[in-house]
Design a protein around this motif. Structure first.
Motif, short mmCIF file in Angstrom:
data_model
loop_
_atom_site.label_atom_id
_atom_site.label_comp_id
_atom_site.label_asym_id
_atom_site.label_seq_id
_atom_site.Cartn_x
_atom_site.Cartn_y
_atom_site.Cartn_z
N LEU A 8 0.85 -1.18 0.00
CA LEU A 8 0.00 0.00 0.00
C LEU A 8 0.89 1.24 0.00
CD1 LEU A 8 -2.68 1.61 0.39
CD2 LEU A 8 -2.40 1.21 2.87
N ALA A 9 0.79 2.07 -1.02
CA ALA A 9 1.59 3.29 -1.10
C ALA A 9 0.66 4.49 -0.99
CB ALA A 9 2.36 3.34 -2.42
N GLU A 10 0.81 5.23 0.09
CA GLU A 10 -0.05 6.40 0.36
C GLU A 10 0.77 7.41 1.15
OE1 GLU A 10 -2.25 9.24 0.63
OE2 GLU A 10 -3.40 7.60 -0.30
N ASP A 11 0.94 8.63 0.61
CA ASP A 11 1.81 9.60 1.26
C ASP A 11 1.10 10.42 2.33
OD1 ASP A 11 0.28 11.08 -0.52
OD2 ASP A 11 1.89 12.52 -0.94
N GLU A 12 -0.21 10.25 2.50
CA GLU A 12 -0.93 10.95 3.56
C GLU A 12 -0.99 9.99 4.76
OE1 GLU A 12 -2.81 12.69 6.16
OE2 GLU A 12 -4.30 11.32 5.32
N PRO A 13 -0.20 10.25 5.83
CA PRO A 13 -0.01 9.27 6.90
C PRO A 13 -1.29 8.75 7.55
CG PRO A 13 1.56 11.07 7.13
CD PRO A 13 0.57 11.48 6.06
N SER A 14 -2.23 9.65 7.88
CA SER A 14 -3.42 9.19 8.59
C SER A 14 -4.29 8.30 7.70
CB SER A 14 -4.24 10.38 9.10
OG SER A 14 -4.62 11.23 8.02
N ASN A 35 6.01 6.67 0.00
CA ASN A 35 6.31 7.25 -1.32
C ASN A 35 6.52 6.13 -2.34
OD1 ASN A 35 9.24 6.54 -1.42
ND2 ASN A 35 9.36 7.99 0.30
N GLY A 36 6.60 6.52 -3.60
CA GLY A 36 6.71 5.52 -4.66
C GLY A 36 8.02 4.76 -4.65
N GLU A 38 9.80 3.89 -2.01
CA GLU A 38 9.66 2.85 -0.99
C GLU A 38 8.80 1.70 -1.49
OE1 GLU A 38 8.26 3.96 2.84
OE2 GLU A 38 9.88 5.39 3.22
N ALA A 39 7.73 2.05 -2.20
CA ALA A 39 6.81 1.02 -2.69
C ALA A 39 7.50 0.09 -3.68
CB ALA A 39 5.60 1.68 -3.36
N LEU A 40 8.31 0.66 -4.56
CA LEU A 40 9.01 -0.16 -5.55
C LEU A 40 10.04 -1.06 -4.88
CD1 LEU A 40 9.18 -0.81 -8.52
CD2 LEU A 40 10.79 1.08 -8.80
N MET A 41 10.75 -0.53 -3.90
CA MET A 41 11.73 -1.34 -3.16
C MET A 41 11.02 -2.47 -2.41
SD MET A 41 14.23 1.68 -1.70
CE MET A 41 15.16 0.56 -0.65
N ALA A 42 9.87 -2.16 -1.80
CA ALA A 42 9.11 -3.18 -1.07
C ALA A 42 8.61 -4.26 -2.02
CB ALA A 42 7.94 -2.54 -0.33
N TYR A 43 8.14 -3.84 -3.21
CA TYR A 43 7.68 -4.82 -4.20
C TYR A 43 8.80 -5.78 -4.58
CZ TYR A 43 6.94 -6.86 -8.75
OH TYR A 43 6.88 -7.77 -9.77
N GLU A 44 9.98 -5.25 -4.86
CA GLU A 44 11.09 -6.09 -5.29
C GLU A 44 11.55 -7.04 -4.19
OE1 GLU A 44 13.76 -3.06 -6.58
OE2 GLU A 44 12.87 -2.93 -8.59
N LYS A 45 11.37 -6.63 -2.95
CA LYS A 45 11.78 -7.46 -1.82
C LYS A 45 10.73 -8.51 -1.47
CE LYS A 45 13.03 -7.20 3.10
NZ LYS A 45 13.21 -6.29 4.26
N MET A 57 2.50 11.05 -5.45
CA MET A 57 3.39 10.77 -4.32
C MET A 57 4.76 11.36 -4.61
SD MET A 57 2.64 6.77 -3.35
CE MET A 57 3.06 6.14 -4.98
N PRO A 58 5.53 11.64 -3.55
CA PRO A 58 6.90 12.13 -3.77
C PRO A 58 7.83 11.03 -4.28
CG PRO A 58 6.45 11.87 -1.42
CD PRO A 58 5.15 11.63 -2.13
N LYS A 59 8.95 11.46 -4.85
CA LYS A 59 10.04 10.61 -5.34
C LYS A 59 9.65 9.84 -6.60
CE LYS A 59 12.55 10.41 -1.00
NZ LYS A 59 13.29 9.60 -0.03
N LYS A 60 8.67 8.95 -6.51
CA LYS A 60 8.11 8.30 -7.69
C LYS A 60 6.60 8.31 -7.55
CE LYS A 60 11.90 5.02 -8.62
NZ LYS A 60 12.35 5.57 -9.91
#
Length: 225
Positions: A8-14, A35-36, A38-45, A57-60
Protein backbone atom coordinates in the motif's frame (compact mmCIF):
# COMPACT_ATOMS: atom_id res chain seq x y z
CA UNK A 1 -9.45 -17.09 1.09
CA UNK A 2 -5.85 -17.30 2.33
CA UNK A 3 -3.96 -14.22 3.52
CA UNK A 4 -3.34 -11.76 0.69
CA UNK A 5 -0.16 -9.66 0.82
CA UNK A 6 -0.50 -6.03 -0.25
CA UNK A 7 1.91 -3.18 -0.91
CA UNK A 8 0.00 0.00 0.00
CA UNK A 9 1.59 3.29 -1.10
CA UNK A 10 -0.05 6.40 0.36
CA UNK A 11 1.81 9.60 1.26
CA UNK A 12 -0.93 10.95 3.56
CA UNK A 13 -0.01 9.27 6.90
CA UNK A 14 -3.42 9.19 8.59
CA UNK A 15 -5.22 7.83 5.53
CA UNK A 16 -2.47 5.28 4.99
CA UNK A 17 -2.81 3.96 8.55
CA UNK A 18 -6.62 3.83 8.34
CA UNK A 19 -6.49 1.79 5.12
CA UNK A 20 -3.70 -0.44 6.45
CA UNK A 21 -5.53 -1.22 9.72
CA UNK A 22 -8.83 -1.82 7.91
CA UNK A 23 -7.20 -4.27 5.50
CA UNK A 24 -5.31 -6.05 8.27
CA UNK A 25 -8.57 -6.50 10.20
CA UNK A 26 -9.82 -8.44 7.13
CA UNK A 27 -6.86 -10.86 7.07
CA UNK A 28 -4.68 -8.92 4.60
CA UNK A 29 -0.94 -8.59 5.17
CA UNK A 30 -0.07 -4.96 4.44
CA UNK A 31 3.23 -3.13 3.93
CA UNK A 32 2.59 0.62 4.07
CA UNK A 33 4.94 2.87 2.07
CA UNK A 34 4.96 6.66 2.19
CA UNK A 35 6.31 7.25 -1.32
CA UNK A 36 6.71 5.52 -4.66
CA UNK A 37 10.39 4.77 -4.20
CA UNK A 38 9.66 2.85 -0.99
CA UNK A 39 6.81 1.02 -2.69
CA UNK A 40 9.01 -0.16 -5.55
CA UNK A 41 11.73 -1.34 -3.16
CA UNK A 42 9.11 -3.18 -1.07
CA UNK A 43 7.68 -4.82 -4.20
CA UNK A 44 11.09 -6.09 -5.29
CA UNK A 45 11.78 -7.46 -1.82
CA UNK A 46 8.39 -8.97 -0.95
CA UNK A 47 6.74 -9.91 -4.30
CA UNK A 48 3.21 -9.27 -2.94
CA UNK A 49 -0.11 -10.52 -4.31
CA UNK A 50 -1.27 -7.00 -5.24
CA UNK A 51 -0.37 -3.31 -5.10
CA UNK A 52 -2.62 -0.41 -4.05
CA UNK A 53 -1.00 2.85 -5.15
CA UNK A 54 -1.79 6.50 -4.63
CA UNK A 55 -0.89 8.39 -7.81
CA UNK A 56 0.44 11.73 -6.55
CA UNK A 57 3.39 10.77 -4.32
CA UNK A 58 6.90 12.13 -3.77
CA UNK A 59 10.04 10.61 -5.34
CA UNK A 60 8.11 8.30 -7.69
CA UNK A 61 4.44 8.73 -8.48
CA UNK A 62 2.02 5.82 -8.81
CA UNK A 63 2.30 5.78 -12.60
CA UNK A 64 6.10 5.38 -12.42
CA UNK A 65 5.81 2.58 -9.86
CA UNK A 66 3.21 0.71 -11.94
CA UNK A 67 5.31 1.08 -15.07
CA UNK A 68 8.39 -0.34 -13.33
CA UNK A 69 6.43 -3.22 -11.79
CA UNK A 70 4.85 -4.13 -15.12
CA UNK A 71 8.30 -4.65 -16.64
CA UNK A 72 8.85 -7.41 -14.07
CA UNK A 73 5.35 -8.86 -13.76
CA UNK A 74 2.65 -8.30 -16.41
CA UNK A 75 -0.03 -9.95 -14.29
CA UNK A 76 0.10 -8.74 -10.66
CA UNK A 77 -3.08 -6.78 -9.76
CA UNK A 78 -2.51 -3.01 -9.43
CA UNK A 79 -5.16 -0.63 -8.09
CA UNK A 80 -4.77 3.15 -8.17
CA UNK A 81 -6.28 5.26 -5.39
CA UNK A 82 -6.58 8.85 -6.53
CA UNK A 83 -8.44 12.13 -6.30
CA UNK A 84 -8.11 12.50 -10.09
CA UNK A 85 -11.45 11.75 -11.70
CA UNK A 86 -11.34 12.95 -15.32
CA UNK A 87 -11.79 10.32 -18.00
CA UNK A 88 -8.36 11.24 -19.40
CA UNK A 89 -6.77 10.49 -16.01
CA UNK A 90 -8.49 7.11 -15.85
CA UNK A 91 -7.31 6.24 -19.37
CA UNK A 92 -3.77 7.31 -18.49
CA UNK A 93 -3.83 5.14 -15.38
CA UNK A 94 -4.89 2.05 -17.29
CA UNK A 95 -2.21 2.83 -19.88
CA UNK A 96 0.43 2.51 -17.17
CA UNK A 97 -0.84 -0.95 -16.26
CA UNK A 98 -3.58 -0.49 -13.67
CA UNK A 99 -6.20 -3.19 -13.26
CA UNK A 100 -8.58 -0.90 -11.38
CA UNK A 101 -8.97 2.75 -10.46
CA UNK A 102 -10.75 3.89 -7.28
CA UNK A 103 -11.53 7.55 -6.78
CA UNK A 104 -11.12 9.26 -3.39
CA UNK A 105 -13.06 9.41 -1.17
CA UNK A 106 -13.79 5.70 -1.30
CA UNK A 107 -15.46 3.00 0.73
CA UNK A 108 -13.20 0.44 2.42
CA UNK A 109 -15.74 -2.25 1.57
CA UNK A 110 -15.43 -1.33 -2.11
CA UNK A 111 -11.63 -1.48 -1.95
CA UNK A 112 -11.67 -4.87 -0.23
CA UNK A 113 -14.14 -6.35 -2.72
CA UNK A 114 -12.10 -5.11 -5.67
CA UNK A 115 -8.79 -6.41 -4.30
CA UNK A 116 -10.29 -9.85 -3.67
CA UNK A 117 -11.89 -9.97 -7.12
CA UNK A 118 -8.63 -9.07 -8.86
CA UNK A 119 -6.51 -11.50 -6.84
CA UNK A 120 -9.02 -14.32 -7.36
CA UNK A 121 -8.99 -13.96 -11.12
CA UNK A 122 -5.32 -13.07 -11.57
CA UNK A 123 -3.90 -15.27 -14.30
CA UNK A 124 -0.29 -15.99 -15.21
CA UNK A 125 -0.46 -17.70 -18.58
CA UNK A 126 2.80 -19.12 -19.85
CA UNK A 127 2.85 -17.36 -23.19
CA UNK A 128 6.56 -17.08 -23.94
CA UNK A 129 5.88 -17.27 -27.63
CA UNK A 130 4.84 -15.18 -30.61
CA UNK A 131 1.24 -15.37 -31.82
CA UNK A 132 0.46 -14.90 -35.52
CA UNK A 133 -2.03 -12.12 -36.15
CA UNK A 134 -2.50 -11.66 -39.91
CA UNK A 135 0.74 -10.10 -41.14
CA UNK A 136 1.67 -9.21 -37.56
CA UNK A 137 3.18 -11.20 -34.73
CA UNK A 138 2.20 -10.50 -31.13
CA UNK A 139 3.95 -11.33 -27.86
CA UNK A 140 1.87 -10.88 -24.72
CA UNK A 141 4.58 -10.97 -22.07
CA UNK A 142 6.97 -8.75 -24.01
CA UNK A 143 4.03 -6.49 -24.93
CA UNK A 144 5.24 -6.25 -28.51
CA UNK A 145 3.69 -6.11 -31.97
CA UNK A 146 5.96 -7.06 -34.85
CA UNK A 147 5.34 -6.19 -38.52
CA UNK A 148 8.11 -7.45 -40.81
CA UNK A 149 11.24 -6.25 -39.02
CA UNK A 150 9.50 -3.42 -37.19
CA UNK A 151 8.56 -3.79 -33.52
CA UNK A 152 6.14 -1.58 -31.62
CA UNK A 153 5.76 -1.56 -27.86
CA UNK A 154 2.25 -1.87 -26.43
CA UNK A 155 1.11 -0.67 -23.03
CA UNK A 156 0.13 -3.33 -20.52
CA UNK A 157 -3.57 -2.65 -21.07
CA UNK A 158 -3.25 -2.65 -24.87
CA UNK A 159 -1.52 -6.03 -24.72
CA UNK A 160 -4.14 -7.46 -22.36
CA UNK A 161 -7.00 -6.21 -24.50
CA UNK A 162 -5.48 -7.48 -27.75
CA UNK A 163 -4.85 -10.88 -26.18
CA UNK A 164 -8.48 -11.05 -25.07
CA UNK A 165 -9.69 -10.23 -28.60
CA UNK A 166 -7.32 -12.81 -30.11
CA UNK A 167 -8.73 -15.47 -27.78
CA UNK A 168 -12.13 -14.85 -29.40
CA UNK A 169 -11.02 -13.93 -32.93
CA UNK A 170 -13.77 -13.91 -35.55
CA UNK A 171 -16.34 -14.24 -32.76
CA UNK A 172 -18.25 -11.60 -30.85
CA UNK A 173 -16.59 -10.67 -27.57
CA UNK A 174 -18.94 -9.40 -24.88
CA UNK A 175 -18.07 -5.81 -23.95
CA UNK A 176 -19.25 -6.18 -20.37
CA UNK A 177 -17.23 -9.36 -19.81
CA UNK A 178 -14.02 -7.72 -21.07
CA UNK A 179 -14.59 -4.69 -18.86
CA UNK A 180 -15.19 -6.80 -15.77
CA UNK A 181 -12.20 -9.04 -16.46
CA UNK A 182 -9.64 -6.36 -17.37
CA UNK A 183 -10.99 -3.18 -15.74
CA UNK A 184 -12.79 -4.61 -12.72
CA UNK A 185 -16.24 -3.21 -13.58
CA UNK A 186 -18.31 -2.18 -16.60
CA UNK A 187 -19.14 1.36 -15.47
CA UNK A 188 -19.23 4.41 -17.76
CA UNK A 189 -15.66 5.58 -17.13
CA UNK A 190 -14.18 2.14 -17.75
CA UNK A 191 -16.26 1.76 -20.93
CA UNK A 192 -14.93 5.11 -22.22
CA UNK A 193 -11.41 3.97 -21.35
CA UNK A 194 -11.82 0.72 -23.29
CA UNK A 195 -13.08 2.62 -26.34
CA UNK A 196 -9.87 4.67 -26.30
CA UNK A 197 -7.71 1.53 -26.17
CA UNK A 198 -9.69 -0.09 -28.98
CA UNK A 199 -8.98 2.98 -31.13
CA UNK A 200 -5.28 2.76 -30.30
CA UNK A 201 -5.16 -0.91 -31.27
CA UNK A 202 -6.89 -0.21 -34.58
CA UNK A 203 -4.18 2.33 -35.45
CA UNK A 204 -1.38 -0.04 -34.46
CA UNK A 205 -2.85 -2.83 -36.62
CA UNK A 206 -3.65 -0.71 -39.67
CA UNK A 207 -0.68 -1.95 -41.72
CA UNK A 208 -2.68 -5.12 -42.44
CA UNK A 209 -5.99 -4.12 -44.11
CA UNK A 210 -7.39 -7.62 -43.50
CA UNK A 211 -7.41 -7.05 -39.74
CA UNK A 212 -10.46 -5.26 -38.38
CA UNK A 213 -11.78 -4.63 -34.88
CA UNK A 214 -15.50 -4.19 -35.42
CA UNK A 215 -17.79 -2.54 -32.88
CA UNK A 216 -21.02 -4.53 -32.66
CA UNK A 217 -23.36 -1.97 -31.12
CA UNK A 218 -25.07 -3.10 -27.96
CA UNK A 219 -22.87 -6.16 -27.56
CA UNK A 220 -19.14 -5.81 -27.92
CA UNK A 221 -16.26 -6.23 -30.35
CA UNK A 222 -15.17 -8.65 -33.02
CA UNK A 223 -11.57 -9.12 -34.17
CA UNK A 224 -11.76 -10.16 -37.81
CA UNK A 225 -8.75 -11.74 -39.52
Amino acid sequence: MSTVSIILAEDEPSLGMIVKESLESRNFQVTLCKNGEEALMAYEKEKPDALVLDIMMPKKDGFMVAQAVRKQDPFIPIIFLTAKSRTEDVVEGFGYGANDYIKKPFSMEELIVRIKALVNRAEKPQLNEWISLGKYRFHLQKQLLQFNEEEECLTHREAQLLHELIQHKNDLTDRSLILKKLWGSDDFFNARSMDVFISKLRKKLDKDPNIQIVNVRGYGYKLIL
